[in-house]
Enzyme design. Structure first.
Site, PDB file in Angstrom:
ATOM      1  N   HIS A  16       0.830  -1.359  -0.029  1.00  0.00           N
ATOM      2  CA  HIS A  16      -0.089   0.046   0.068  1.00  0.00           C
ATOM      3  C   HIS A  16       0.882   1.137  -0.013  1.00  0.00           C
ATOM      4  CE1 HIS A  16      -3.254   2.666   1.309  1.00  0.00           C
ATOM      5  NE2 HIS A  16      -2.686   3.081   1.873  1.00  0.00           N
ATOM      6  N   GLU A  17       1.852   1.332   0.694  1.00  0.00           N
ATOM      7  CA  GLU A  17       2.878   2.304   1.025  1.00  0.00           C
ATOM      8  C   GLU A  17       3.647   2.600  -0.346  1.00  0.00           C
ATOM      9  OE1 GLU A  17       2.938   4.933   3.203  1.00  0.00           O
ATOM     10  OE2 GLU A  17       1.054   4.097   4.159  1.00  0.00           O
ATOM     11  N   HIS A  20       1.785   4.637  -2.892  1.00  0.00           N
ATOM     12  CA  HIS A  20       2.347   6.106  -2.643  1.00  0.00           C
ATOM     13  C   HIS A  20       3.566   6.640  -3.119  1.00  0.00           C
ATOM     14  CE1 HIS A  20      -1.466   6.717  -0.407  1.00  0.00           C
ATOM     15  NE2 HIS A  20      -1.096   5.722   0.378  1.00  0.00           N
TER      16      HIS A  20
END
Length: 352
Positions: A16-17, A20
């Site tokens: 998920h990170e 980003h």
């Protein structure tokens, strides 16, 4: 089992990170650190293009630290970047989780095929039952009961239930030949059996790579719609609070452990076991992606909510107001998470 769960869930959060991070790099945002695990820092792996790649003490998940992400006054920081690019960076984390879910679902469909839901097969004929006495066999494709075409399991169940104690004519296809059997569904039967004494199943057909991807997208859309519809279903009374109980990582692990324990007890083969694990974490990944878009401070959805006035009207919400709302929202979220954790310990989830 616990270690593999922690590694898998932590990897989903790290990815998920990474979403980003990668989109931030694509848009040339200034990134100060990409960390594996959570602070305090253990050591720095290396520095490349001004980004510190670090390993941190809490070995779970990870984080991306953009320059000025908490201070709009920092020169060349996060808040000085194009507003649409900022939106893209915020959406990238949830999008990565959804993408991972699609990939996992695709892998499962490639190996298992897809159920043909408008056909009903007999998977098993139980001993000492009307079906066994009539001569039905595992693998028979049920075509009709009396004059009713059987194109779903529910149609078969309803038709049989409407004729308990009465003789019915069951038409099946076996090895390319149509055969008829007269059977009387029993009115009384064991709890683990039905009136006929058969276990139903849908036939499975291979669907190839493109079909697997298409099915994976449909499954992902279905999960998203289920999450989105929960509030309205609660208001309408279609589901109860108990049925949509929020869970902490401990609750997710309880579900995972029960599923895995049942698999081991049933003696399934290793390939099926692995596919079940992929399916489970596919659901978790998609759920993480969509739930992160909920407009709650401290989640990506909360940050997007504060960005909307700037996107629509070109006016930025004052930093003090945003900071205060984020602090209050984060505090409420932490209190809620503590409550959910306590509930998962005092009242563990038990699968039906």
């Amino acid at each position: 089992m616990l270690i593999e769960f922690i590694i898998a869930l932590g990897l989903l959060i790290l990815l998920h990170e990474a979403g980003h991070f990668l989109v931030g790099l694509l848009f040339k945002f200034k990134i100060e650190e990409f960390g594996i695990g959570y602070p305090p820092r253990l050591f720095k792996l290396f520095t490349k293009n001004g980004v510190d790649y670090t390993v941190n003490m809490i070995p779970f998940g990870g984080f991306t630290r953009f320059k000025g992400e908490n201070d709009p006054d920092v020169q060349d920081g996060f808040y000085e970047q194009n507003k649409w690019k900022r939106l893209g960076v915020m959406l990238a984390g949830p999008a990565m989780n959804v993408l991972i879910g699609i990939i996992l679902f695709t892998a499962v469909y490639l190996n298992t095929g897809k159920a043909v839901t408008d056909q009903v097969l007999i998977q098993e004929v139980q001993t000492d039952t009307p079906a066994a006495a009539a001569g039905l066999l595992a693998g028979d494709h049920i075509l009709k009961i009396n004059d009713t075409t059987v194109d779903s399991m529910s149609i078969l169940s309803t038709t049989v239930s409407d004729n308990l104690g009465e003789e019915i004519l069951v038409l099946v296809e076996r090895d390319g030949e149509e055969l008829s059997f007269s059977i009387t569904p029993r009115e009384e039967y064991p709890d683990d059996q039905g009136p006929l004494g058969i276990v139903m199943a849908n036939p499975i057909e291979p669907i190839g790579f493109s079909g697997s991807i298409s099915s994976a997208f449909r499954m992902t859309r279905y999960l998203g719609e289920q999450l989105i519809n929960i509030p309205s279903q609660l208001i309408k009374g279609e589901v109860s609070l108990g049925e949509v109980r929020p869970v902490s990582p401990k609750g997710i692990y309880d579900i995972y452990a029960q599923v895995r324990t049942e698999e081991v007890a049933s003696g399934i083969d290793q390939k099926t076991e692995i596919l079940d694990i992929l399916w489970f974490f596919g659901i978790i990944s998609v759920s993480l992606g969509f739930s992160n878009l909920i407009p709650i401070p401290a989640l990506d959805g909360g940050r997007i909510l504060f960005l909307l006035p700037e996107l629509i009207a070109g006016k930025r919400i004052p930093q003090k107001l945003e900071g205060m709302v984020n602090l209050i929202g984060f505090t409420i979220l932490m209190v809620l998470m503590i409550f959910v954790f306590i509930q998962d310990f005092t009242n563990p989830i038990v699968l039906p």
